[in-house]
Design an enzyme around this catalytic site. Structure first.
Site, short mmCIF file in Angstrom:
data_model
loop_
_atom_site.label_atom_id
_atom_site.label_comp_id
_atom_site.label_asym_id
_atom_site.label_seq_id
_atom_site.Cartn_x
_atom_site.Cartn_y
_atom_site.Cartn_z
CG ASP A 247 9.84 -1.86 6.93
OD1 ASP A 247 9.11 -2.86 6.93
OD2 ASP A 247 10.47 -1.47 5.93
CG ASP B 285 13.04 0.51 2.57
OD1 ASP B 285 12.15 -0.29 2.95
OD2 ASP B 285 13.17 0.87 1.39
CG ASP C 190 10.82 -4.62 4.10
OD1 ASP C 190 9.78 -5.29 4.07
OD2 ASP C 190 11.05 -3.67 3.33
#
Length: 811
Positions: A703, A699, A501
């Site tokens: 996600d 995080d 990410d």
């Protein structure tokens, strides 16, 4: 879902074994569990239903607003303040995360078979090992010594004290002329040996006999099956020979007074196995050294601020969520919370690994067990007891140390076949020596059969994987790599694709002021002072970054008047005698006059910066670039991963232009931009469909689905709890170098496991034929059971020592 037979958690989407009953499908961890369930399902369902309350108890209207709440994974409408079984499906109720505010009932599990769980200590019905608490006590002051270690140590010392003179008496036959035998007489020596050996076997080896008998009843043959058989046969034969020597065939006599006795073998074998147990228990205790060191850093007391202003010290267990706590200079922060008054610099190296103290002020969060600097502040407790960061670290490592890697299943499968084969080999050995062996054939047959049983003990095989996993996860904890389960640890070395990410993983996730450019005739500091003064009254996310940038430059801000916020344009206010507008290009009355600034803004946007324009008294004054900085460790980490042959894919919900700008800076060639949270897992699935072993690093809450879908989910420790709960590995510092460390840890751990399995398998393969007497026809060598026991213990110790090397593995 829960396997109704053993209680192990099973993923219904991937489970290989299932059984339908009354319109419902049950899933199992193994074919053995499914077979047992199919044979008598009510044996596993009826008792659980009987333990539960009537269906009327489903309602949770009367549950306390705070406390412990248990619910059913399949029927979340079932909620209760006490544990039990679901009255609808019979599944065990599970604790709702975050509801425990007091001590919970301790559960015990087996280090080798984590699916074995019970509410009281004892021995594992499958392998005989002592069950251990599933959680590590947060109160280290109450950390009592291991009772099993104390018991085994006592048995070891007493058994050794009796076995040594017994061994000396037996070995005295090797003295030329046999002076001891002539002085005491063989009959007296026989009775002395019987008296010395009996307490060693009947008391010292009592735990082994109990575990061996249990293994036969449960049909889970293990190391204690072989030990109990070997010791029992040697002692039983010797007792019979001592009491009824005339009933034995004359060919069994090889001494001047009767048949040979093996009291010393039974006693010394018992002492050596006890030594192995003590060494193993001590080693298992040392594997938690890193965790205990962390627990030892937690303070014992907290200074609570009462409603009337009084302050008093209380033990940490009395602190409740919402309490106000005073933290004085140099003290450890008692629990996780938020500063409500004051400020200080805090040493958070215990959690983050950062060596420099971090400034914290009102409104910022602080972590329990970290060390306060020179300032004093009042904080509000938000997470206490089992909900603190420290407790979560302990819990994650404890869970990982008791989880099984897929490679461990091989060892268990082999052991399941190996023990019956060894028993068969012992029977064949006994028969062969009895039929064709030299005199005394019976004595030789017993000696060889006992040696086979002892030397083939699969304890080293059983220790090979769990010891390495326990030490490896402990080593990872000290390096900021928290492993939730052994499967993630095993698979991490095989990962060939990593999806990362952008925000919060590659970048810091906190926008910062990065660029200030001003038009001709304006001063940079003055433009920033005026813009930050206006933005201080704004709630826009970029406003905080601009104000923080001014604070970092020690630029004093002024009060404003006539503040106005216009959606899509920006904000405006009067600062002294000047009218200041901050926002998009629409704030300019004459866009042509701001042509140079607009051109420059386009260039900054291509560098992943968000641009805010500033107009003063109607004139274009400048622009401010705000960006989410790339973490300092990110470039080096990506370079290391690429050099390791790992394919890196950036996944983000941000716009493509920003994503491409970040990717250019980091040399990432594969980008998935403008991806919705629910679509992130689809990207991971697509890569897996290509045959890739995929790790996902993220995080945020968005996600979590992708983290759970990935072969290995990696959460940033700086992220959300949901992300960390969905991941197999958590990086405490929250930077990608942790992934590199995790791969090094995985390689080191798996290398150690393979070495351990090699030692164990080769040892058994070579040891059994030698113990059976294959060398006797050529060299006249027959392995004494005592030597076999020492070799068996040495094999276990070698596995333990090899595993403990992981404590110093370079990550």
């Amino acid at each position: 879902m829960k396997d109704p037979v053993c209680g192990m958690t099973v993923d219904s989407a991937t489970a290989k074994w299932s059984h339908s009953l009354d319109g419902r499908t049950w899933y199992f961890c193994s074919d053995d569990c499914m077979t047992k369930f199919a044979a008598d399902p009510h044996q596993y369902l009826a008792p659980r239903v009987a333990q539960s309350s009537p269906p009327a108890a489903h309602s949770h209207a009367n549950l306390p607003s705070s406390g412990t709440i248990y619910t059913c994974p399949m029927h979340p409408e079932v909620r209760r303040p006490t544990p039990g079984a679901c009255p609808i499906c019979g599944m065990a109720l599970e604790l709702v995360a975050g509801t425990s505010i007091g001590p919970t009932k301790t559960e015990y599990t087996c280090p080798m078979h984590p699916e074995v769980i019970q509410d009281h200590p004892g021995s594992c019905p499958k392998c005989g090992m002592a069950l251990e608490p599933r959680t590590v006590a947060l109160d280290t002051s109450a950390d009592a010594p291991n009772p099993e270690l104390i018991d085994m140590s006592r048995r070891l010392w007493i058994s050794t004290a009796l076995a040594l003179p017994l061994l000396a008496l037996s070995m005295s036959e090797l003295i030329p002329g046999m002076p001891v035998q002539h002085a005491l007489g063989m009959r007296l020596i026989t009775w002395i040996e019987l008296v010395l050996a009996t307490p060693v076997v009947l008391w010292g080896a009592f735990p082994f006999f109990g575990r061996g008998a249990r293994s036969l009843v449960t049909r889970h043959l293990n190391m204690f099956t072989l030990i109990s058989l070997g010791v029992g046969i040697a002692y039983g034969y010797s007792v019979f020979a001592a009491l009824f020597p005339g009933l034995l065939p004359s060919l069994a006599n090889d001494s001047m007074a009767g048949p040979p006795l093996y009291f010393e073998s039974a006693a010394v074998i018992t002492a050596l196995v006890l030594l192995g147990q003590v060494l193993e228990l001590r080693a298992r205790g040392r594997t938690a050294g890193a965790i205990k060191a962390l627990l030892g850093m937690s303070p014992r007391t907290a200074r609570i601020v009462r409603a009337d202003g009084r302050e008093e010290d209380v033990v940490l267990e009395q602190v409740q969520v919402g309490d106000l706590l005073r933290v004085r200079p140099g003290e450890k922060i008692p629990v996780d919370g938020v500063i409500v008054e004051g400020a200080s610099s805090i040493d958070e190296s215990m959690i983050t690994g950062e060596p420099l103290p971090i400034a914290r002020s009102a409104g910022e969060r602080v972590i329990g067990a970290t060390v306060n600097g020179t300032g004093s502040f009042v904080m509000r407790a938000e997470h206490v007891g089992a909900d603190t960061v420290l407790a979560q670290i302990v819990r994650m490592v404890a869970e990982a140390q008791r989880s099984r890697a897929p490679i461990q299943r091989l060892a268990h499968t082999v052991s399941g076949y190996f023990v019956p084969m060894v028993i068969g080999a012992a029977v064949v050995t006994f028969a062969a020596w009895l039929l064709v062996g030299p005199p005394p054939a019976l004595a030789h047959a017993i000696l060889a059969a006992v040696a086979v049983l002892i030397i083939a003990c699969p304890c080293a095989l059983g220790l090979a994987t769990p010891m390495a996993v326990m030490v490896g996860t402990g080593r990872g904890a000290t390096a900021g790599v928290l492993v939730r389960n052994a499967e993630a640890l095993e698979l991490m070395e095989r990962v060939d694709s990593i999806v990362v990410d952008k925000t919060g993983t590659l970048t810091e996730g906190k926008p910062r002021l990065t660029t200030i450019e001003v038009a001709s005739g304006f001063d940079e500091s003055e433009v920033l002072r005026l813009a930050a003064s206006v933005e201080r009254a704004s709630e826009h996310p970029l406003a905080a970054a601009i104000v923080a940038g001014a604070d970092a430059r020690a630029i004093p801000l002024d009060s404003v008047a006539d503040f106005v916020s216009t959606t899509g344009a920006g904000v405006s206010a009067s600062v002294g005698e000047r009218v200041v507008r901050v926002g998009s290009e629409r704030i300019f009355d004459d866009a042509a006059a701001a042509g140079d600034l607009i051109t420059r803004a386009d260039a900054l946007r291509r560098e992943a910066q968000t641009v805010v324009f500033v107009a003063i008294d109607g004139r274009p004054a400048g622009l401010i670039g705000v960006a989410d900085p790339i973490k300092q460790s990110t470039p080096a980490a990506l370079a290391a991963l690429r050099a390791d042959g790992v394919r890196v894919v950036m996944l983000t919900g941000d716009n493509r232009a920003t994503a491409e700008a970040v990717a250019r800076q980091l040399g990432i060639h594969e980008i998935e931009a403008e991806v919705m949270p629910q679509d992130k897992a689809s990207v991971v699935k697509r890569l897996q469909a290509e045959g890739r072993i995929v790790a996902m690093a993220g995080d945020g809450i968005n996600d979590a689905p992708a983290l759970a879908q990935a072969t290995v989910g990696i959460a940033m420790g700086t992220g959300t709890d949901v992300a960390m709960q969905s991941a197999g590995i958590t990086l405490v510092k929250g930077d990608l170098m942790g992934i590199v460390r995790a791969r090094h840890l995985s390689r080191a751990t798996m290398r150690t496991i393979r070495q351990n399995l090699f030692f164990a398998f080769v040892y058994n393969v070579l040891g059994v034929p030698i113990a059976a007497g294959v060398l006797y026809p050529f060299f006249g060598l027959l392995l004494n059971p005592m030597i076999a026991s020492a070799a068996m213990s040495a094999s276990s110790v070698s596995v333990i020592v090899n595993s403990l090397r992981l404590r110093h593995a370079a990550l």
